[in-house]
Motif scaffolding. Structure first.
Motif, PDB file in Angstrom:
ATOM      1  N   CYS A 122       0.790  -1.173  -0.059  1.00 11.82           N
ATOM      2  CA  CYS A 122      -0.041  -0.115   0.018  1.00 11.82           C
ATOM      3  C   CYS A 122       0.802   1.242  -0.102  1.00 11.82           C
ATOM      4  N   ASP A 123       0.239   2.224  -0.410  1.00 11.72           N
ATOM      5  CA  ASP A 123       1.062   3.727  -0.205  1.00 11.72           C
ATOM      6  C   ASP A 123       0.724   4.404   0.854  1.00 11.72           C
ATOM      7  N   PHE A 124      -0.230   4.299   1.560  1.00 12.28           N
ATOM      8  CA  PHE A 124      -0.857   4.730   2.796  1.00 12.28           C
ATOM      9  C   PHE A 124      -1.745   3.693   3.649  1.00 12.28           C
ATOM     10  N   THR A 125      -1.332   4.004   4.792  1.00 15.58           N
ATOM     11  CA  THR A 125      -1.979   3.022   5.933  1.00 15.58           C
ATOM     12  C   THR A 125      -2.653   3.792   7.036  1.00 15.58           C
ATOM     13  N   ILE A 126      -3.955   3.537   7.087  1.00 15.01           N
ATOM     14  CA  ILE A 126      -4.641   4.131   8.257  1.00 15.01           C
ATOM     15  C   ILE A 126      -5.007   2.919   9.324  1.00 15.01           C
ATOM     16  N   LYS A 127      -4.816   3.651  10.782  1.00 13.82           N
ATOM     17  CA  LYS A 127      -4.497   2.510  11.851  1.00 13.82           C
ATOM     18  C   LYS A 127      -5.555   3.320  12.819  1.00 13.82           C
ATOM     19  N   GLY A 128      -6.437   2.240  13.253  1.00 16.48           N
ATOM     20  CA  GLY A 128      -7.324   3.009  14.513  1.00 16.48           C
ATOM     21  C   GLY A 128      -8.206   1.999  15.005  1.00 16.48           C
TER      22      GLY A 128
END
Length: 186
Positions: A122-128
C-alpha cells in the motif's frame, strides 16, 4: 506529534491537488459533514446524494464545487472505496480498503492510481479503533505519520502534518469513519 516529522518539509504529498497542501501543520475540526479550519472557516463539506445505486459521497470546496467523489464498491468483502477526481467517475485517483475482512483494530490500506492493479504494497495506511473514532495515517507500512485524528466533544479533530494534502486526509477520514460504521453493523 514527533518533532522531526513536523520539521520535515522536504516531502510534499499532493494527492488530490497542490492547492490543498500547506507548509505548516493544519488543525481541522469535523462536525457532521462540515470541515472547518482552526479559525472556524468552512474548508470542506461532504455531500451525500439522495439518489443512486451506489453508496457515495462527494467532497466539496467552500463554494460547493466537487473536489472528489467517493464511491463504495458494492460487491467488496473488504469495504473497498474508490475515489475519483471531481464528479468524473472516469478519473480514479486512489482506492481505499480494509486490509482484511475480520479485524479487532481497523487497518485500512490506500492504493494510489499507479498501484491499483497489483496492490502488492500500500501507499498509505490508516490504523485506528472502531469505538474511539481515532486513527493515525502513515506513509505506506512505515512509521512516518502524516495525520492524526481523535474524537473531541461531538466532533473529530484532525492534525494534518506539513506538506500533506488536506483534501486527501479529509477524504480518508470520512471513508475510515464509513468503514468503521459498516464494521460495527451500523
Amino acid at each position: 506529534m514527533a518533532e522531526q516529522d513536523l520539521n520535515n518539509r522536504s516531502n510534499t504529498i499532493p494527492i488530490i491537488g497542490s492547492e490543498f497542501v500547506r507548509p505548516q501543520p493544519s488543525d481541522l475540526t469535523i462536525v457532521g459533514d462540515t470541515v472547518k479550519d482552526a479559525n472556524g472557516n468552512k474548508v470542506f463539506k461532504v455531500k451525500t446524494p439522495l439518489f443512486g445505486l451506489h453508496n457515495k459521497r462527494i467532497l466539496l470546496d467552500p463554494n460547493d464545487s466537487p473536489i472528489v467523489t467517493m464511491k463504495m464498491k458494492v460487491t467488496s468483502k473488504h469495504d473497498r472505496w474508490q475515489v475519483y477526481r471531481g464528479g468524473d467517475l472516469d478519473d480514479k485517483i486512489f482506492t481505499v480498503k480494509r486490509s482484511s475482512s475480520v479485524q479487532l483494530k481497523t487497518r485500512v490500506e490506500v492504493f494510489l492510481k499507479h498501484n491499483q492493479t497489483k496492490e502488492a504494497s500500500c501507499d498509505f495506511t490508516i490504523k485506528g479503533r472502531f469505538m474511539k473514532r481515532a486513527c493515525t495515517i502513515y506513509v505506506g507500512d512505515s512509521t512516518k505519520v502524516i495525520a492524526q485524528v481523535h474524537e473531541g466533544d461531538e466532533r473529530l479533530v484532525a492534525t494534518v502534518y506539513p506538506n500533506v494534502d488536506c483534501a486527501f486526509i479529509v477524504t480518508l477520514i470520512f471513508i475510515f469513519d464509513l468503514i468503521n460504521m459498516a464494521g460495527t453493523g451500523v
